[in-house]
Design an enzyme around this catalytic site. Structure first.
Site, PDB file in Angstrom:
ATOM      1  N   LYS B 176      45.230  45.629  49.497  1.00 16.05           N
ATOM      2  CA  LYS B 176      45.600  44.324  48.945  1.00 16.05           C
ATOM      3  C   LYS B 176      44.387  43.401  49.035  1.00 16.05           C
ATOM      4  CE  LYS B 176      46.662  40.929  50.513  1.00 16.05           C
ATOM      5  NZ  LYS B 176      45.970  39.631  50.784  1.00 16.05           N
ATOM      6  N   THR B 187      43.243  37.987  52.406  1.00 13.25           N
ATOM      7  CA  THR B 187      42.469  38.965  53.139  1.00 13.25           C
ATOM      8  C   THR B 187      42.350  40.227  52.325  1.00 13.25           C
ATOM      9  OG1 THR B 187      43.148  38.119  55.280  1.00 13.25           O
ATOM     10  CG2 THR B 187      42.675  40.465  55.168  1.00 13.25           C
ATOM     11  N   GLU B 272      41.686  36.375  41.938  1.00 15.30           N
ATOM     12  CA  GLU B 272      42.414  35.157  41.590  1.00 15.30           C
ATOM     13  C   GLU B 272      41.874  34.519  40.316  1.00 15.30           C
ATOM     14  OE1 GLU B 272      41.969  32.984  45.095  1.00 15.30           O
ATOM     15  OE2 GLU B 272      43.545  34.083  46.136  1.00 15.30           O
TER      16      GLU B 272
END
Lengths: 399, 399
Positions: B176, B187, B272
């Protein structure tokens, strides 16, 4: 302090004249500036550390070993990554300026800012140089400040006056810089004059120290351009000579610090798309270099910058940036304050009122204070938030 | 290569079971994951270099010296900057998991991701641990991959199968990470398993080498979190033992590299607000470390990132970032290609077709190749553009 702030910039200093005109590098805005000293001036300079150094930087680095009498500056084209031809063009700019002013070629410095990788439009610049020399005036500082702008939204000037042994002296300058773009990059430029006479090595040492505490303590996006330049000219018109360290040099240094700090903060405040200034203080640093390194890590963190833009009291992002800054410190001793509000102690979060945090985060300038509790050095640095507008300016410049 | 890509992730490997459930840290999404090996597994780990290390990192660093049999992971709370109580909570997570599974406490590793500076909601987690142990299955990998997500938009799994001495083996994992937020940070986490038996020091050395070429070659925003962790478990179920360097270890290393590279690229692609992946290759580097340092400077430059977002062939921003990267090179030897298109040679710009550049810049993955013409080392690294969406995600998380 032995000095007061006065209006204006470089031409607020005795013996300095300036001009700013449009010569045709940009579509319609001013793009050529000239600074002239009535007498040859002792010179000092601090230049970009980028391995790619633009042609005018290579030339001006050499020229500051001489006394300087003029600086010719163009905006709209950085004359960077242009090889041997770029260097010839920079030399030609100095030569044409020297001829028009009737001074030695070696006493002219050159500076450029704007697009990189393209050759200067020399015909336009040579015609412009002829025009600008006849425009020089003791009121020309604001025009020069305007002509060195790229994406800057306001011209940047600062000046102070003080006294040494009862005699008045002044320090004044102009600057530009709001990030690196246009369409490849822009640059931080500052040109500062004083009417003191100061021994060359002292002048250089003083400038370096002051730049380290001012222009080197600001960051908009952490990028260092190929053209960054700070030039300082001391022309002796005030009739005061400083040849050794002592209280007189200290007075000058304070004045130079005031002018440089004001110009540096104007650059940050005009940062591309900036809605807020972050005023970061790190106390208890083991030394200046590590304090500065940590300050730059925090101020260049996109996560810190977006949190400030979003008015989010994200102290976790601050300590994270500290933690990867490469500076050795003890996490369990760290204190963080947002404005007056303690948000972390002993490396751990505190309960705090989100409402109180918001009153701090709604200010234009957000004070953040960190204490490492390791040493006695304190550093101050200034950065900006990261907004939609920053992305727009830098993504859509040519569309 | 002696291996083929197969479906799934950690539970595609013999002897590994997993599960992912919602225990109540997050509002409704899965937030607790468990990975279990049928037999105790030799373990290796690579952890964040941030000076602030979250409690589970401190604990797991110690635990990998033992053989591990389970990893309990929560998302939604990073258990970072939580002091001694945070460490007690991490230990308790391991202890409750060990008890429920009937295995020694020392064979359980712990990992957390999410908000920092807040204590874990231990009641919910303890209840969740009881539930999750009964959900373990050889098909549970996808659920675990989902439960470790924070701002990730897709779960990340990868697995390959190969043969050593005619016997089949496999390597598979989940990961992830899409930037650091939530609201303080997120993280990069990866958990990888293999059914080979590998001597511990060889396993650790191999993992470190592979991480350096994969997870350490990606960047979304340059921030290193307090919780970053890559764990590798080797459980020996395939009946093959590797105790010394040689062709068998090389085969395993290739397989691990394939799985890690795929997971790392999935993290970048899910960065992101990323609209594009930048695939940067630097040829002719003097060594790996300086190549990596330069790659990170280029990929973390907001000006490079916004140019790519804006489909602008701004090679000037690339060479500028190279110039301030701190790597020593010769500007006059530098070549830059955008896709197949040469844009700079000998450190100078070339005339190129903006239209041809646009066809490269409209791709989802933008290949940029630099040649320093200094040495024989080649590095590859991956980053993202910087979009309005990045600013929105990170500025408005809590509003």
């Amino acid at each position: 302090m032995g000095f007061e702030k006065i209006a204006g910039g470089i031409t607020a200093v005795s013996g300095f004249m300036a001009a700013g005109i449009h010569c045709g590098i940009k579509k319609s805005k001013k793009d050529l500036a000239l600074i002239y000293s009535a007498t040859p001036a002792t010179s000092a300079g601090v230049f970009t550390k980028n391995l790619f150094q633009a042609a005018p930087v290579l030339l001006t680095r050499e020229r500051i070993k001489n006394k300087l009498q003029a600086i010719i500056i163009n905006s709209g084209n950085a004359n960077a990554c242009t090889g041997e031809k770029g260097l010839e063009d920079a030399r030609a700019m100095a030569a044409y300026t020297a001829r028009a002013l009737g001074i030695p070629e070696e006493s002219v410095a050159v500076s450029s800012t704007g697009v990189i990788g393209e050759y200067l439009p020399m015909e336009k610049i040579i015609a412009g140089i002829k025009d600008i020399c006849s425009c020089l005036s003791a009121e020309g500082g604001p025009q020069a400040a305007e002509a060195i702008m790229t994406t800057d939204t306001v011209p940047k000037e600062a000046a102070v006056r003080g006294k040494i042994k009862g005699l008045p002296f002044s320090v004044g300058g102009i600057a530009k810089g709001s990030g690196m773009i246009c369409p490849n990059m822009a640059t931080m430029l500052a040109f500062i004059g004083t009417d003191l006479q100061i021994e060359r090595e002292l002048l250089q040492k003083t400038l370096k120290e002051v730049v380290n505490r001012t222009f080197n303590m600001i960051t908009v996006d952490g990028d260092t351009s190929t053209n960054d330049t700070v030039l300082l000219l001391a022309n002796g018109q005030a009739g005061i000579t400083i040849e050794a360290p002592g209280p007189e040099l200290d007075t000058f240094k304070e004045a130079l610090l005031a002018v440089s700090a004001k110009l540096a903060k104007m650059i940050v405040r005009d940062g591309e798309g900036a809605t807020k200034v972050i005023a970061l203080k790190i106390k208890g640093c083991p030394d200046f270099a590590s304090g500065r390194q940590m300050a730059m890590a925090v101020l260049n963190s996109n996560l810190v910058k977006t949190a400030i833009f979003g008015k989010d009291a994200n102290w976790g992002r601050i300590v994270t940036a500290m933690g990867y800054s490469g500076v050795d410190f003890e996490p369990s001793k760290v204190e963080v304050n947002l404005g007056h509000l303690p948000v972390a102690r002993n490396g751990r979060g505190l309960a705090f009122s989100e409402e109180e945090a918001l009153t701090v985060l709604e200010q234009d300038e957000i004070p953040i204070t960190i204490n490492l509790n390791l040493g006695t050095t304190e550093v101050e640095a200034w950065g900006t938030d990261l907004s939609y507008e920053y992305v727009r300016i830098n993504a859509e410049y040519r569309s």
